[in-house]
Scaffold this motif. Structure first.
Motif, PDB file in Angstrom:
ATOM      1  N   ALA A 178      39.839  34.323  39.511  1.00  0.00           N
ATOM      2  CA  ALA A 178      38.465  34.770  39.302  1.00  0.00           C
ATOM      3  C   ALA A 178      37.545  33.647  39.741  1.00  0.00           C
ATOM      4  O   ALA A 178      38.015  32.558  40.124  1.00  0.00           O
ATOM      5  N   ILE A 274      43.098  54.876  48.065  1.00  0.00           N
ATOM      6  CA  ILE A 274      41.854  55.249  47.387  1.00  0.00           C
ATOM      7  C   ILE A 274      42.281  55.954  46.111  1.00  0.00           C
ATOM      8  O   ILE A 274      43.242  56.741  46.121  1.00  0.00           O
ATOM      9  N   LEU A 318      27.296  42.151  40.740  1.00  0.00           N
ATOM     10  CA  LEU A 318      28.734  42.380  40.934  1.00  0.00           C
ATOM     11  C   LEU A 318      29.213  41.935  42.310  1.00  0.00           C
ATOM     12  O   LEU A 318      30.388  41.626  42.492  1.00  0.00           O
ATOM     13  N   SER A 321      30.218  36.238  44.047  1.00  0.00           N
ATOM     14  CA  SER A 321      31.283  35.451  43.450  1.00  0.00           C
ATOM     15  C   SER A 321      30.770  34.761  42.190  1.00  0.00           C
ATOM     16  O   SER A 321      29.672  34.197  42.187  1.00  0.00           O
TER      17      SER A 321
HETATM   18  N1  NAP Z   1      40.651  51.637  46.346  1.00  0.00           N
HETATM   19  C1  NAP Z   1      39.968  52.228  45.377  1.00  0.00           C
HETATM   20  O1  NAP Z   1      40.052  53.435  45.147  1.00  0.00           O
HETATM   21  C2  NAP Z   1      39.064  51.382  44.511  1.00  0.00           C
HETATM   22  C3  NAP Z   1      38.550  51.887  43.295  1.00  0.00           C
HETATM   23  C4  NAP Z   1      37.751  51.042  42.518  1.00  0.00           C
HETATM   24  C5  NAP Z   1      37.449  49.759  42.946  1.00  0.00           C
HETATM   25  N2  NAP Z   1      37.940  49.339  44.149  1.00  0.00           N
HETATM   26  C6  NAP Z   1      37.681  47.980  44.623  1.00  0.00           C
HETATM   27  O2  NAP Z   1      38.298  47.099  43.709  1.00  0.00           O
HETATM   28  C7  NAP Z   1      37.568  45.875  43.680  1.00  0.00           C
HETATM   29  C8  NAP Z   1      37.179  45.569  42.233  1.00  0.00           C
HETATM   30  O3  NAP Z   1      36.278  46.562  41.784  1.00  0.00           O
HETATM   31  P1  NAP Z   1      35.775  46.556  40.269  1.00  0.00           P
HETATM   32  O4  NAP Z   1      35.083  47.844  40.034  1.00  0.00           O
HETATM   33  O5  NAP Z   1      36.883  46.170  39.417  1.00  0.00           O
HETATM   34  O6  NAP Z   1      34.658  45.418  40.297  1.00  0.00           O
HETATM   35  P2  NAP Z   1      34.606  44.101  39.419  1.00  0.00           P
HETATM   36  O7  NAP Z   1      35.821  43.278  39.710  1.00  0.00           O
HETATM   37  O8  NAP Z   1      34.310  44.437  38.011  1.00  0.00           O
HETATM   38  O9  NAP Z   1      33.331  43.366  40.008  1.00  0.00           O
HETATM   39  C9  NAP Z   1      33.345  42.775  41.235  1.00  0.00           C
HETATM   40  C10 NAP Z   1      33.795  41.294  41.159  1.00  0.00           C
HETATM   41  O10 NAP Z   1      34.126  40.864  42.468  1.00  0.00           O
HETATM   42  C11 NAP Z   1      34.078  39.478  42.500  1.00  0.00           C
HETATM   43  N3  NAP Z   1      33.489  39.018  43.766  1.00  0.00           N
HETATM   44  C12 NAP Z   1      32.243  39.189  44.216  1.00  0.00           C
HETATM   45  N4  NAP Z   1      32.102  38.610  45.425  1.00  0.00           N
HETATM   46  C13 NAP Z   1      33.293  38.054  45.739  1.00  0.00           C
HETATM   47  C14 NAP Z   1      33.788  37.317  46.849  1.00  0.00           C
HETATM   48  N5  NAP Z   1      33.001  37.010  47.894  1.00  0.00           N
HETATM   49  N6  NAP Z   1      35.084  36.905  46.834  1.00  0.00           N
HETATM   50  C15 NAP Z   1      35.891  37.201  45.794  1.00  0.00           C
HETATM   51  N7  NAP Z   1      35.476  37.918  44.700  1.00  0.00           N
HETATM   52  C16 NAP Z   1      34.194  38.323  44.679  1.00  0.00           C
HETATM   53  C17 NAP Z   1      33.218  39.008  41.308  1.00  0.00           C
HETATM   54  O11 NAP Z   1      34.129  38.399  40.395  1.00  0.00           O
HETATM   55  P3  NAP Z   1      34.410  36.810  40.444  1.00  0.00           P
HETATM   56  O12 NAP Z   1      33.349  36.215  39.580  1.00  0.00           O
HETATM   57  O13 NAP Z   1      35.762  36.667  39.873  1.00  0.00           O
HETATM   58  O14 NAP Z   1      34.263  36.359  41.849  1.00  0.00           O
HETATM   59  C18 NAP Z   1      32.715  40.329  40.714  1.00  0.00           C
HETATM   60  O15 NAP Z   1      32.582  40.264  39.308  1.00  0.00           O
HETATM   61  C19 NAP Z   1      36.379  46.052  44.603  1.00  0.00           C
HETATM   62  O16 NAP Z   1      36.716  45.504  45.858  1.00  0.00           O
HETATM   63  C20 NAP Z   1      36.236  47.547  44.683  1.00  0.00           C
HETATM   64  O17 NAP Z   1      35.593  47.967  45.858  1.00  0.00           O
HETATM   65  C21 NAP Z   1      38.738  50.111  44.931  1.00  0.00           C
END
Ligand code: NAP
Length: 335
Positions: A178, A274, A318, A321
């Protein structure tokens, strides 16, 4: 007296980094529900990184938000007026009519919600699409087996924290990353991961060598970028990667992994997915997740932000980073 609803609209499309200027607030008068329709007041709305992609124009797996129109997203609400026999007033519903206080829709466009004793917000997080993403990514996309070693990036976030918890429940060794000291503490104390590191602090590949000297079996990728590159170095023969998200590149493109060639010799499987792919698995997911949550084996971690006005800023945060939210980010609109 018509019921009024404030809503958030997409004002313009961002190029690169989005800002608050991309959002506008408006108030609409809602019509009375017609036959078969319900009027719903939202209690909680979800803001998610994937919405950044919906701000762009062009084809994707989910339609783009339209300029000047209310944005959408997952929401939990209560029926306050009903002309539908199957959803009396007071019913709780899940919908995709987020980013607004209230709406009128055909009953068939919302889903009745029976919380079964779980907190409502869990149905946007651990027990909802977020949890299904973690569970499907681990066990379907990456075929995680009990006792394996798994690395989860974005581990303190919505999907990541649930992925870590499920992997621990299956006896796996879990390495989580993280972007802040506070989040590393959360990974250690709340999720009991075996090795936690800040990916902004040192070389991720070096951290993986320390956390998993014999290599990892599975990488649950929420970020792409440098952490994907590090994971490819660490993956064992026939390792698997669940390509869930690529948030490191949502506002500006990041280079692909320079060592992708390792996937050939190591026979690594990189599986994009997805969450909708796993909608047919929802009953199997709930059969595991709901008892685990009710018995305390699985926790619903969330950050709750108060009021519709805060939704755009929380969403923008969100995408950075080290943003301060842990677990699922939800916005509370009412009780
Ligand atoms: N494939 C699918 O169906 C699906 C479904 C839902 C979500 N997702 C994807 O899963 C991932 C997580 O989604 P979530 O809803 O759980 O969001 P989340 O982790 O609650 O929020 C996003 C987090 O990403 C991190 N972040 C932001 N910029 C970054 C960077 N440049 N490098 C590394 N980390 C960064 C931040 O945490 P840190 O403070 O730790 O950096 C932020 O808190 C996203 O990429 C999202 O698009 C995919």
């Amino acid at each position: 007296m018509p019921i009024r609803s404030r809503e958030i609209r997409l004002a313009s499309r961002p190029h690169g980094e989005p800002s608050l200027e991309q959002f506008s607030f408006d108030t609409v008068d809602l019509p009375d529900p017609g036959p078969g329709e319900v009027l719903v007041r939202n209690l909680f709305i979800s803001v998610d990184p994937y919405m950044r992609g919906r701000m762009n124009e062009g084809p994707s797996y989910v339609p783009a938000f339209e300029i000047g129109k209310a944005m959408g997203g997952a929401a939990i609400g209560r029926v306050v007026q009903s002309k539908a026999d199957n959803l009396p007033e007071g019913s709780l519903v899940l919908s995709s009519f987020g980013w607004r206080e209230a709406f009128v829709a055909p009953a068939g466009h919302v889903q009745a919600l029976d919380p079964q004793g779980a907190p409502l917000t869990a149905f946007l997080g651990t027990l909802g699409v977020t949890g299904l993403t973690a569970w499907g990514g681990l066990f379907k996309a990456a075929s995680l087996q009990d006792g394996e070693t798994v690395f989860v990036s974005g581990a303190a976030g919505a999907v990541g924290n649930v992925a870590c918890q499920f992997a621990k429940l299956h006896g796996c060794r879990v390495i989580g990353s993280a972007g802040s000291t506070e989040k590393i503490e959360f990974l250690r104390s709340e999720l009991n991961v075996d090795y936690a590191f800040n990916y902004n602090d040192g070389d991720p590949a070096q951290h993986l060598r320390q956390g998993a000297p014999e290599g990892i079996d599975v990488y649950f990728d929420n970020t792409a970028g440098p952490q994907l590159e590090a994971a490819l170095s660490s993956l064992k023969m026939r390792g698997r990667v669940a390509l869930c998200g690529a948030i490191a590149g949502y506002n500006r493109p990041v280079p692909g992994p320079r060592n992708l060639g390792l996937a050939i010799g190591k026979r690594i499987r990189l599986q994009g997915f997805i969450v909708t792919d796993y909608f047919p698995e929802l009953p199997a997911f709930h059969a595991e997740a709901i008892p685990a949550l009710l018995s305390g084996k699985l926790a619903s971690h969330e950050t709750v932000v108060e009021g519709l006005d805060q939704a755009p800023a929380a969403f923008l945060s969100l995408l950075h980073s080290g943003d301060p939210h842990t677990g699922k980010l939800v916005v509370r609109l009412g009780d």
